[in-house]
Scaffold this active site. Structure first.
Site, PDB file in Angstrom:
ATOM      1  N   CYS B 138       0.838  -1.201   0.000  1.00  0.00           N
ATOM      2  CA  CYS B 138       0.000   0.000   0.000  1.00  0.00           C
ATOM      3  C   CYS B 138       0.874   1.252   0.000  1.00  0.00           C
ATOM      4  O   CYS B 138       1.673   1.461   0.911  1.00  0.00           O
ATOM      5  CB  CYS B 138      -0.910  -0.012   1.223  1.00  0.00           C
ATOM      6  N   ASN B 203       0.907  -4.396  -6.365  1.00  0.00           N
ATOM      7  CA  ASN B 203       0.049  -3.491  -5.622  1.00  0.00           C
ATOM      8  C   ASN B 203      -0.032  -2.197  -6.440  1.00  0.00           C
ATOM      9  O   ASN B 203       0.477  -2.122  -7.562  1.00  0.00           O
ATOM     10  CB  ASN B 203       0.610  -3.237  -4.212  1.00  0.00           C
ATOM     11  N   CYS B 386       8.028  -1.054 -37.720  1.00  0.00           N
ATOM     12  CA  CYS B 386       7.882  -0.626 -36.320  1.00  0.00           C
ATOM     13  C   CYS B 386       6.499  -0.925 -35.749  1.00  0.00           C
ATOM     14  O   CYS B 386       6.289  -0.839 -34.540  1.00  0.00           O
ATOM     15  CB  CYS B 386       8.196   0.857 -36.184  1.00  0.00           C
TER      16      CYS B 386
END
Lengths: 440, 424
Positions: B138, B203, B386
């Protein structure tokens, strides 16, 4: 009563004349703008007679720069507000939108244009500024889309403009000729006010060319002249009884719809409209909205040949107008001087591609007949002066809208073209740019 | 139908879709609704130590909208559960009892001392849950108090705390990693050294999703101020996939089970995480965007795709893409593709031309005939393959990249003549 006023109650009539499309709300505009691919060298720009940077203004809507979007539109088309409502987008920008190919549904460019221009008009700010005064003074004849577009651009470029308008109001067909359900709420008048807001434009009302003023005099008094006379003559059927009670020119009645109390207008029970263009659609739909029971729009050729687009035809049909094709009018029948029926002959196309009658006739009972078979330029107001060259009934102009006379330009419906508001606006803009070059 | 059941670090669930530790897993009410909808498991919203619960602010979420679409990126400044510990523990026990086949993992975050972890683990074990997940990720609020990402950013702390947990519980220990670190392999290795049974990642990412230009403050705004929050949603998925792949192919951690997290919105997103080695996946933003019913297509879509590929279990394709993730230096410099435009499919938007012309290699010529028909032609000699044109083209399969059969052998940078450091 075959013809009566107020067939419907005032509220119903009012409801019938609300905008054809409700304006997009902010969420709808955001979602629709997100559909635009922001094409490079976009086909829609090529298809717009005024060349508005359509992907550019839609991207500005996307980013929340709605004012900027409106200015992008108005820079190229000062009547972008009207055009958003009345342009036949289905055969211009939206017809060529690449989303037709990938999703069979174009971005609704017209409605996005309205979203942007409405936003700007609500604030009634004038986004354009005038260049330093040039000391030049230009006469514009006719305060319709061509004339006002020309006047606005000239004013921007620093010139002084006098506009001569034969009617008591400016706006031309925007004010007098558009279907009310496409342009309501005094929109045309507000647009005129916006255009005049730039300053440097004086309108002299109820001044007619050939009566109160002459082209020769204007050419002497002003540095340049722009003619935007529009169509002032209405084509006739060439039948007996065209002057009978109950027979109207569609454009005259449309003008009444726009200028008068809707409950005061005479409305028939059985109505016949002759013609296949957008004017025919406009009158047929509006007379239906005023309460006529049976409205038939009769055209001599097939649906495809109609001037009215498929989309316009659909508007007529969904409003309960019956479209009859392959029928040409041959007689107007009256009883006691009043219209009672219109007689038609069926037509077909012969092996040479010509339209011929089949010899078989039918009649439609009618207490109102609207003629909508076209209008034309009336050169009479020019007859007292040295007259610019007229070809095929219209004033001839080059790609810069120059006439055969050295200091006279012309544009809009009095010159050749598609007779659309957007074309007229472009003519006026091109003429102003050309006049500016000429006066340098 | 394929068998979607999964088993990771000893935890079983009927499908690999778990709800991540977040607001959707904060209460019995939510979690039971999720299980009724068909979710395979949950990681219960992070529990803190006993005592007065944390306090959350009003205005907690921010969104990145793009081109009319809401929440392609999402962030939050909410803390761990703000309900009393015992309430959560009782509800966890009740739910696990009622739904024994679903994975019940409990997320934990307590101060960085052994006693605190020992105490919470003893209480959590009594719920009958299947595993614990250590919230070392967190990035907001809790990290200011020395927890969450403040632990996850220091590998030694991760190792030590994981070690304590392994000492005090027999439950499988998942370690949830923060992406707010330069090399994700370091914390993963530390978790592994500490004895972790699995890692969960990613996270959320430190973020300010937008600035309110009227009040000149970040969103979400709390009484005129804003703080950085944790960023998630579809926009972070590429970062998560990359970090998962790093751990999956690291010699030290490649055996470590991974529960993949980060912007999973559709079944194919989940399949991509599994292809990079994940044994289960965790979802939050998509559920918060649409509700739990998205599980229907997550399961059904994955199942149908597995059937179409002939995979009968998750293990059949788990990790299948790992061998093809390599370092740039091993890519074949002799491999060539060039763009090919299918004119029949082209809708003439011109995007391929303008992006190549302005920003790439001037390899697509635009032309217009007298009718205004536009056409776009690839200049083969200029095209470097590309993919940009293919990516911007709005029409599926209109532009494809075609391999050039040049007959050249595999050649990587290590042996390339332009490389001054090449090995002879």
């Amino acid at each position: 009563m075959s013809i009566s006023k107020a067939r419907l109650c005032a509220q119903t009539i009012k409801d019938n004349f609300v905008d054809l499309h409700a304006p997009l709300n902010a969420l709808q505009a955001e979602q629709e703008a997100a559909r635009c691919l922001f094409c490079h060298d976009a086909p829609c720009v090529d298809a717009c007679p005024t060349g508005i940077d359509i992907p550019g203004f839609i991207r500005k809507i996307s980013s929340g720069n709605t004012n900027g979007a409106a200015i992008t539109i108005l820079e190229e088309n000062i009547m972008g507000g009207t055009c958003a409502n009345v342009c036949p987008v289905e055969e211009l920008c939206e017809e060529v939108c690449v989303k037709n190919s990938s999703e069979h549904k174009p971005v609704v460019i017209g409605q996005l244009q309205r979203f942007a221009t409405d936003h700007l008009f609500e604030k009634s700010t004038q986004p354009f500024q005038r260049a330093a005064a040039s000391g030049k003074h230009i006469a514009v004849v006719g305060a319709g889309p061509a004339g006002l577009s020309c006047a606005h651009r000239l004013a921007m470029l620093g010139h002084q403009v006098s506009v001569f308008e034969s009617r008591p109001k400016a706006g031309g067909l925007n004010e007098y000729g558009l279907a009310a359900y496409k342009m309501n709420d005094q929109r045309a008048a507000k647009e005129v006010e916006f255009i005049l807001g730039i300053g440097g434009i004086e309108i002299e009302y109820e001044k007619s060319l050939g009566k109160d003023i002459s082209l020769d005099k204007l050419r002497q008094q002003f540095d340049a002249v722009f003619i935007g006379l529009g169509h002032t003559a209405v084509n006739a059927l060439g039948l007996d009884n065209e002057a009978a009670d109950g027979v109207y020119n569609a454009v005259d009645y449309i003008e009444d719809i726009r200028q008068q109390d809707l409950s005061s207008l005479p409305v028939g029970r059985n109505v016949v409209v002759i013609g296949g263009g957008n004017t025919a659609i406009d009158i047929a739909v509006q007379i239906k909205k005023l309460g006529a029971e049976n409205v038939s729009m009769v055209y001599r050729r097939d649906l495809k040949a109609m001037g009215a687009t498929e989309y316009e035809q659909e508007i007529a049909q969904t409003n309960g107008v019956v479209i009859r094709t392959h029928s040409k009018p041959v007689a107007i029948h009256t009883t006691d001087g009043k219209l009672s029926a219109v007689e038609f002959e069926y037509t077909q196309t012969d092996s040479n591609g010509r339209l011929v009658g089949t010899g078989e006739n039918f009649s439609l009972p009618a207490d109102q007949l609207f003629k909508a078979i076209g209008q034309s330029f009336n050169p009479q107001p020019l007859q007292d002066s040295e007259c610019p060259q007229i070809v095929a009934g219209r004033i001839q102009v080059d790609e810069q809208q120059r006439t055969s006379l050295n200091n006279v330009w012309a544009g809009g419906d009095c010159t050749a073209g598609a007779d659309l508001t957007v074309e007229a606006v472009n003519d006026g803009k091109l003429a102003a740019l050309s006049i500016h070059e000429y006066l340098k | 139908m394929a068998d979607l059941s999964c088993k990771i670090a000893g935890v079983s669930s009927p499908n690999p879709f778990w709800l991540a530790s977040a607001p959707p897993t904060d209460k019995q009410y939510n979690v039971e609704r999720a299980f009724e909808a068909g979710w395979g498991g949950v990681v219960w919203k992070t529990l803190g130590e006993a005592g007065p619960p944390v306090v959350n602010v009003s205005s907690r979420y921010g969104s990145v909208d793009y081109n009319g679409q809401r929440m392609i990126g999402f962030n939050n400044i909410e803390l761990i559960t703000d309900r009393p510990l015992q309430v959560n523990l009782d509800e966890i026990a009740a739910v696990k009892k009622a739904w024994p086949d679903r994975a019940m993992v409990v997320s934990l975050m307590v101060p960085c001392n052994e006693q605190a972890w020992k105490e919470i683990l003893q209480r959590v074990e009594q719920t009958g849950c299947d595993a614990v997940e250590l919230n070392f990720g967190c990035p907001h609020g809790m990290s200011e108090r020395g927890m969450g990402a403040a632990v996850g950013q220091v590998p030694e702390y991760i190792r030590d705390v994981t070690g304590w947990c392994k000492t005090y519980t027999d439950l499988p220990v998942f370690v949830k990693l923060t992406p707010n670190i330069s090399d994700i392999r370091q914390p993963a290795r530390a978790a592994h050294e500490g004895g972790a049974d699995a890692v969960s990642l990613i996270n959320t990412i430190n973020s300010i999703v937008s600035v309110d230009l009227d009040i000149m403050a970040p969103k979400p705004t709390v009484a005129g101020k804003g703080a950085h929050g944790g960023y998630c949603g579809p926009a972070v998925r590429p970062i998560a996939l990359s970090m998962v792949s790093e751990i999956a192919r690291d010699p030290q951690t490649h055996q470590l089970p991974i529960s993949g997290i980060g912007g999973i919105n559709h079944w194919h997103d989940a399949a991509e995480f599994i292809a990079l080695g994940c044994g289960s996946v965790q979802v939050c933003t998509a559920a918060m965007r649409y509700g739990y019913r998205i599980i229907d297509d997550l399961v059904d879509g994955l199942n149908n795709w597995m059937d179409s590929k002939g995979y009968s279990t998750i293990e059949d394709f788990r990790g299948a893409a790992i061998p093809n993730v390599t370092d740039w230096q091993y890519l074949d410099l002799n491999y060539e593709t060039i763009a090919s435009i299918d004119e029949d499919k082209c809708i003439e938007c011109g995007l391929c031309h303008i992006v190549c012309e302005d920003t790439s290699h001037q390899a697509i010529r635009a032309s217009k005939d007298s009718d205004g028909k536009r056409s776009y032609t690839v200049i083969d000699d200029e095209c470097v393959g590309c993919n940009l044109c293919e990516l911007v083209c709005p029409v599926p399969d209109c532009i494809s990249m075609v391999e050039v059969e040049n007959g050249k052998p595999y050649l990587n940078w290590g042996g390339h003549p332009n490389n001054p450091m090449r090995s002879e």
